[in-house]
Design an enzyme around this catalytic site. Structure first.
Site, PDB file in Angstrom:
ATOM      1  CE  LYS A  11     -11.845  -2.453  -0.675  1.00  0.00           C
ATOM      2  NZ  LYS A  11     -11.435  -3.000  -1.988  1.00  0.00           N
ATOM      3  CE1 TYR A  51      -7.334  -0.021  -2.636  1.00  0.00           C
ATOM      4  CE2 TYR A  51      -8.811   1.666  -1.998  1.00  0.00           C
ATOM      5  CZ  TYR A  51      -8.106   0.483  -2.097  1.00  0.00           C
ATOM      6  OH  TYR A  51      -9.171  -0.604  -1.438  1.00  0.00           O
ATOM      7  CG  PHE A  59      -9.124  -1.077 -11.111  1.00  0.00           C
ATOM      8  CD1 PHE A  59      -8.725  -0.822 -10.012  1.00  0.00           C
ATOM      9  CD2 PHE A  59      -8.444  -2.269 -11.854  1.00  0.00           C
ATOM     10  CE1 PHE A  59      -7.888  -1.205  -9.158  1.00  0.00           C
ATOM     11  CE2 PHE A  59      -7.478  -2.617 -10.926  1.00  0.00           C
ATOM     12  CZ  PHE A  59      -7.081  -2.135  -9.922  1.00  0.00           C
ATOM     13  NE  ARG A  87      -4.299 -10.018   0.740  1.00  0.00           N
ATOM     14  CZ  ARG A  87      -4.652  -9.224  -0.258  1.00  0.00           C
ATOM     15  NH1 ARG A  87      -4.808  -7.879  -0.115  1.00  0.00           N
ATOM     16  NH2 ARG A  87      -4.322  -9.549  -1.455  1.00  0.00           N
ATOM     17  CB  THR A  93      -9.268  -9.359  -5.736  1.00  0.00           C
ATOM     18  OG1 THR A  93      -7.963  -9.468  -5.258  1.00  0.00           O
ATOM     19  CG2 THR A  93      -9.437  -7.896  -6.067  1.00  0.00           C
ATOM     20  NE  ARG A 104     -11.935  -8.675  -1.034  1.00  0.00           N
ATOM     21  CZ  ARG A 104     -10.684  -8.197  -1.395  1.00  0.00           C
ATOM     22  NH1 ARG A 104      -9.886  -9.139  -1.736  1.00  0.00           N
ATOM     23  NH2 ARG A 104     -10.329  -7.227  -1.088  1.00  0.00           N
ATOM     24  CG  ASN A 114     -13.292  -6.203  -3.250  1.00  0.00           C
ATOM     25  OD1 ASN A 114     -13.238  -5.214  -2.532  1.00  0.00           O
ATOM     26  ND2 ASN A 114     -12.084  -6.560  -3.758  1.00  0.00           N
ATOM     27  CG  HIS A 117      -7.474  -2.289   1.734  1.00  0.00           C
ATOM     28  ND1 HIS A 117      -6.929  -2.546   0.782  1.00  0.00           N
ATOM     29  CD2 HIS A 117      -6.370  -2.223   2.700  1.00  0.00           C
ATOM     30  CE1 HIS A 117      -5.529  -2.232   1.026  1.00  0.00           C
ATOM     31  NE2 HIS A 117      -5.268  -1.991   2.328  1.00  0.00           N
ATOM     32  CD  GLU A 128      -2.266  -0.684   3.021  1.00  0.00           C
ATOM     33  OE1 GLU A 128      -2.741  -1.414   3.449  1.00  0.00           O
ATOM     34  OE2 GLU A 128      -2.107  -0.922   1.592  1.00  0.00           O
TER      35      GLU A 128
HETATM   36  N1  UDP Z   1     -10.289  -3.737  -8.293  1.00  0.00           N
HETATM   37  C1  UDP Z   1     -11.267  -3.299  -9.156  1.00  0.00           C
HETATM   38  N2  UDP Z   1     -11.021  -4.121 -10.449  1.00  0.00           N
HETATM   39  C2  UDP Z   1     -10.112  -4.925 -10.705  1.00  0.00           C
HETATM   40  C3  UDP Z   1      -9.306  -5.092  -9.643  1.00  0.00           C
HETATM   41  C4  UDP Z   1      -9.254  -4.587  -8.267  1.00  0.00           C
HETATM   42  O1  UDP Z   1     -12.257  -2.661  -9.006  1.00  0.00           O
HETATM   43  O2  UDP Z   1     -10.191  -5.401 -11.857  1.00  0.00           O
HETATM   44  C5  UDP Z   1     -10.475  -2.911  -6.929  1.00  0.00           C
HETATM   45  C6  UDP Z   1     -10.958  -3.848  -5.906  1.00  0.00           C
HETATM   46  O3  UDP Z   1     -11.620  -3.021  -4.938  1.00  0.00           O
HETATM   47  C7  UDP Z   1      -9.676  -4.266  -4.918  1.00  0.00           C
HETATM   48  C8  UDP Z   1      -8.841  -2.972  -5.300  1.00  0.00           C
HETATM   49  O4  UDP Z   1      -9.035  -2.536  -6.393  1.00  0.00           O
HETATM   50  O5  UDP Z   1      -9.850  -4.645  -3.662  1.00  0.00           O
HETATM   51  C9  UDP Z   1      -7.356  -3.130  -4.990  1.00  0.00           C
HETATM   52  O6  UDP Z   1      -6.847  -4.261  -5.760  1.00  0.00           O
HETATM   53  P1  UDP Z   1      -5.937  -5.414  -5.609  1.00  0.00           P
HETATM   54  O7  UDP Z   1      -5.534  -6.192  -6.790  1.00  0.00           O
HETATM   55  O8  UDP Z   1      -4.946  -4.814  -4.629  1.00  0.00           O
HETATM   56  O9  UDP Z   1      -6.777  -6.546  -4.538  1.00  0.00           O
HETATM   57  P2  UDP Z   1      -6.959  -6.844  -2.979  1.00  0.00           P
HETATM   58  O10 UDP Z   1      -5.663  -6.616  -2.652  1.00  0.00           O
HETATM   59  O11 UDP Z   1      -7.901  -5.621  -2.414  1.00  0.00           O
HETATM   60  O12 UDP Z   1      -7.706  -8.159  -3.034  1.00  0.00           O
END
Ligand code: UDP
Length: 142
Positions: A11, A51, A59, A87, A93, A104, A114, A117, A128
């Site tokens: 990112k 997204y 958010f 993952r 996250t 992370r 973070n 992705h 994707e």
């Molecule tokens: N995100 C955010 N605020 C939140 C939760 C998620 O900005 O409270 C953003 C963050 O960049 C995250 C993305 O949205 O990576 C997608 O969220 P997801 O829950 O799918 O997390 P991931 O799969 O990326 O761990």
């Protein structure tokens, strides 16, 4: 274990920190290989489409603004159990909750900025990968 492909995005925060190589090393050291990859500046439409599942989340607007705030590196990783392995390497996250030694924990600043992705299921990985790469852009390892 099945050989899988998954979509990974480095990112804008991590690209700005100049740690693309360090992050890719984490994947390679864990047995994943880059089989497609490119630098991109996402348009707002591309980020919103990618997204789309989060469109109703509070958010969403900030997430899209962040993802277009600078270039990203999009890549396809391949290897045994690639989706779950990626993952695990990424960590939670929220970097404050991410296990020590995860990408992370080491490179991310906040829950929104973070660093990476990674696809969260086989179904989403296929969607994707298709979103960013034509089939012929994903190479076959020999
Ligand atoms: N995100 C955010 N605020 C939140 C939760 C998620 O900005 O409270 C953003 C963050 O960049 C995250 C993305 O949205 O990576 C997608 O969220 P997801 O829950 O799918 O997390 P991931 O799969 O990326 O761990």
């Amino acid at each position: 274990m099945a050989v899988e492909r998954t979509l990974s995005i480095i990112k804008p925060d991590a690209v700005a920190k100049n740690v693309i190589g360090k992050i890719i090393s984490r994947f390679e050291d864990a047995g994943l290989a880059v089989v497609a990859g490119r630098m991109m500046q996402l348009s707002r439409e591309q980020a919103e489409g990618f997204y789309a599942v989060h469109r109703e989340r509070p958010f969403f607007g900030e997430l899209v603004s962040f993802m277009i705030s600078g270039p990203v590196f999009v890549q396809v990783l391949e290897g045994d159990n690639a989706i779950a392995k990626n993952r695990d390497l990424m960590g939670a996250t929220d970097p404050k909750k991410a296990d020590p030694g995860t990408i992370r924990a080491d490179f991310a600043d906040s829950i929104d900025a973070n660093a990476v992705h990674g696809s969260d299921s086989a179904e989403n990985a296929a969607i994707e990968i298709d979103y960013f790469f034509k089939p012929e852009e994903v190479t076959v390892r020999r």
